[in-house]
Write a protein that holds these residues in place. Structure first.
Motif, PDB file in Angstrom:
ATOM      1  N   GLU A  99       2.775   1.712  -3.355  1.00  0.00           N
ATOM      2  CA  GLU A  99       1.940   2.031  -4.520  1.00  0.00           C
ATOM      3  C   GLU A  99       1.144   3.323  -4.371  1.00  0.00           C
ATOM      4  O   GLU A  99       0.515   3.769  -5.316  1.00  0.00           O
ATOM      5  CB  GLU A  99       1.019   0.847  -4.824  1.00  0.00           C
ATOM      6  CG  GLU A  99       1.828  -0.362  -5.294  1.00  0.00           C
ATOM      7  CD  GLU A  99       0.997  -1.619  -5.494  1.00  0.00           C
ATOM      8  OE1 GLU A  99      -0.249  -1.521  -5.535  1.00  0.00           O
ATOM      9  OE2 GLU A  99       1.605  -2.705  -5.612  1.00  0.00           O
ATOM     10  N   THR A 100       1.158   3.926  -3.161  1.00  0.00           N
ATOM     11  CA  THR A 100       0.402   5.188  -3.007  1.00  0.00           C
ATOM     12  C   THR A 100       1.315   6.343  -2.597  1.00  0.00           C
ATOM     13  O   THR A 100       0.830   7.419  -2.297  1.00  0.00           O
ATOM     14  CB  THR A 100      -0.724   5.053  -1.952  1.00  0.00           C
ATOM     15  OG1 THR A 100      -0.149   4.684  -0.700  1.00  0.00           O
ATOM     16  CG2 THR A 100      -1.769   4.037  -2.364  1.00  0.00           C
ATOM     17  N   GLU A 136      -7.947   7.801  -3.330  1.00  0.00           N
ATOM     18  CA  GLU A 136      -7.058   6.852  -4.028  1.00  0.00           C
ATOM     19  C   GLU A 136      -6.294   6.024  -2.992  1.00  0.00           C
ATOM     20  O   GLU A 136      -6.103   4.828  -3.152  1.00  0.00           O
ATOM     21  CB  GLU A 136      -6.070   7.641  -4.891  1.00  0.00           C
ATOM     22  CG  GLU A 136      -5.597   6.908  -6.119  1.00  0.00           C
ATOM     23  CD  GLU A 136      -4.752   7.824  -7.009  1.00  0.00           C
ATOM     24  OE1 GLU A 136      -3.519   7.666  -6.987  1.00  0.00           O
ATOM     25  OE2 GLU A 136      -5.333   8.692  -7.695  1.00  0.00           O
ATOM     26  N   HIS A 173      -7.309   1.825  -2.241  1.00  0.00           N
ATOM     27  CA  HIS A 173      -6.295   0.890  -2.748  1.00  0.00           C
ATOM     28  C   HIS A 173      -6.634  -0.522  -2.278  1.00  0.00           C
ATOM     29  O   HIS A 173      -7.036  -0.725  -1.135  1.00  0.00           O
ATOM     30  CB  HIS A 173      -4.917   1.312  -2.232  1.00  0.00           C
ATOM     31  CG  HIS A 173      -3.810   0.547  -2.869  1.00  0.00           C
ATOM     32  ND1 HIS A 173      -3.476  -0.730  -2.467  1.00  0.00           N
ATOM     33  CD2 HIS A 173      -2.979   0.851  -3.893  1.00  0.00           C
ATOM     34  CE1 HIS A 173      -2.480  -1.169  -3.218  1.00  0.00           C
ATOM     35  NE2 HIS A 173      -2.153  -0.218  -4.087  1.00  0.00           N
ATOM     36  N   TRP A 194       0.838  -1.200   0.000  1.00  0.00           N
ATOM     37  CA  TRP A 194       0.000   0.000   0.000  1.00  0.00           C
ATOM     38  C   TRP A 194       0.876   1.253   0.000  1.00  0.00           C
ATOM     39  O   TRP A 194       0.664   2.183  -0.772  1.00  0.00           O
ATOM     40  CB  TRP A 194      -0.913  -0.025   1.231  1.00  0.00           C
ATOM     41  CG  TRP A 194      -1.616   1.266   1.481  1.00  0.00           C
ATOM     42  CD1 TRP A 194      -2.621   1.802   0.722  1.00  0.00           C
ATOM     43  CD2 TRP A 194      -1.373   2.184   2.546  1.00  0.00           C
ATOM     44  NE1 TRP A 194      -3.014   3.004   1.258  1.00  0.00           N
ATOM     45  CE2 TRP A 194      -2.262   3.265   2.374  1.00  0.00           C
ATOM     46  CE3 TRP A 194      -0.499   2.212   3.626  1.00  0.00           C
ATOM     47  CZ2 TRP A 194      -2.305   4.351   3.247  1.00  0.00           C
ATOM     48  CZ3 TRP A 194      -0.533   3.292   4.490  1.00  0.00           C
ATOM     49  CH2 TRP A 194      -1.430   4.348   4.295  1.00  0.00           C
TER      50      TRP A 194
END
Length: 135
Positions: free
Chosen positions: A54-55, A63, A67, A51
């Protein structure tokens, strides 16, 4: 008449003396919270890293919280709460929403909203008071 016994999970040590008395009077039956589960810890760690990776360039709150890894963390349920709190201590992140979704609680004081370190302190205090983590 058969007395109704309520099962109470002991999360707050301060409440223990009263609960023990109630247990003696057969009003409640005490159960201990489950011991932290290593498997959950490992799943959480993997999901948290995924997490975060990817963020990390995302500024959109939705968003971040929509996720798939974040949703999987929430799906782990109450057993993951201590691990989220420990993680918050080491690495304050916007994982408060997961705690809120899992516990239904929101201990953040209104004047702390938007301030990561203060929001973290409020959740950690809540975690200690509710027996999820020690000081």
């Amino acid at each position: 008449a058969m007395q109704q016994t309520i099962t109470v999970q002991v999360l707050n040590e301060k409440a223990l003396p009263l609960l023990r008395q109630m247990e003696r009077d057969k009003v409640v039956k005490l159960v201990r919270p489950p011991k932290p589960n290593r498997k959950i810890a490992e799943q959480f760690e993997a999901l948290f890293q995924q997490w975060k990776d990817e963020t990390k360039y995302s500024s959109s709150g939705s968003e971040i919280t929509n996720h798939p890894a974040y949703k999987s963390i929430i799906a782990l349920g109450e057993a993951v709460v201590p691990f989220i709190l420990i993680k918050l201590k080491e690495d304050p992140q916007h994982i408060f929403y997961a705690l809120f979704k899992i516990t239904g609680e929101n201990p953040i004081q209104p004047q702390h909203a938007g301030r990561l370190s203060k929001m973290t302190e409020d959740w950690l205090k809540w975690g200690v008071e509710n027996g999820y983590i020690s000081e």
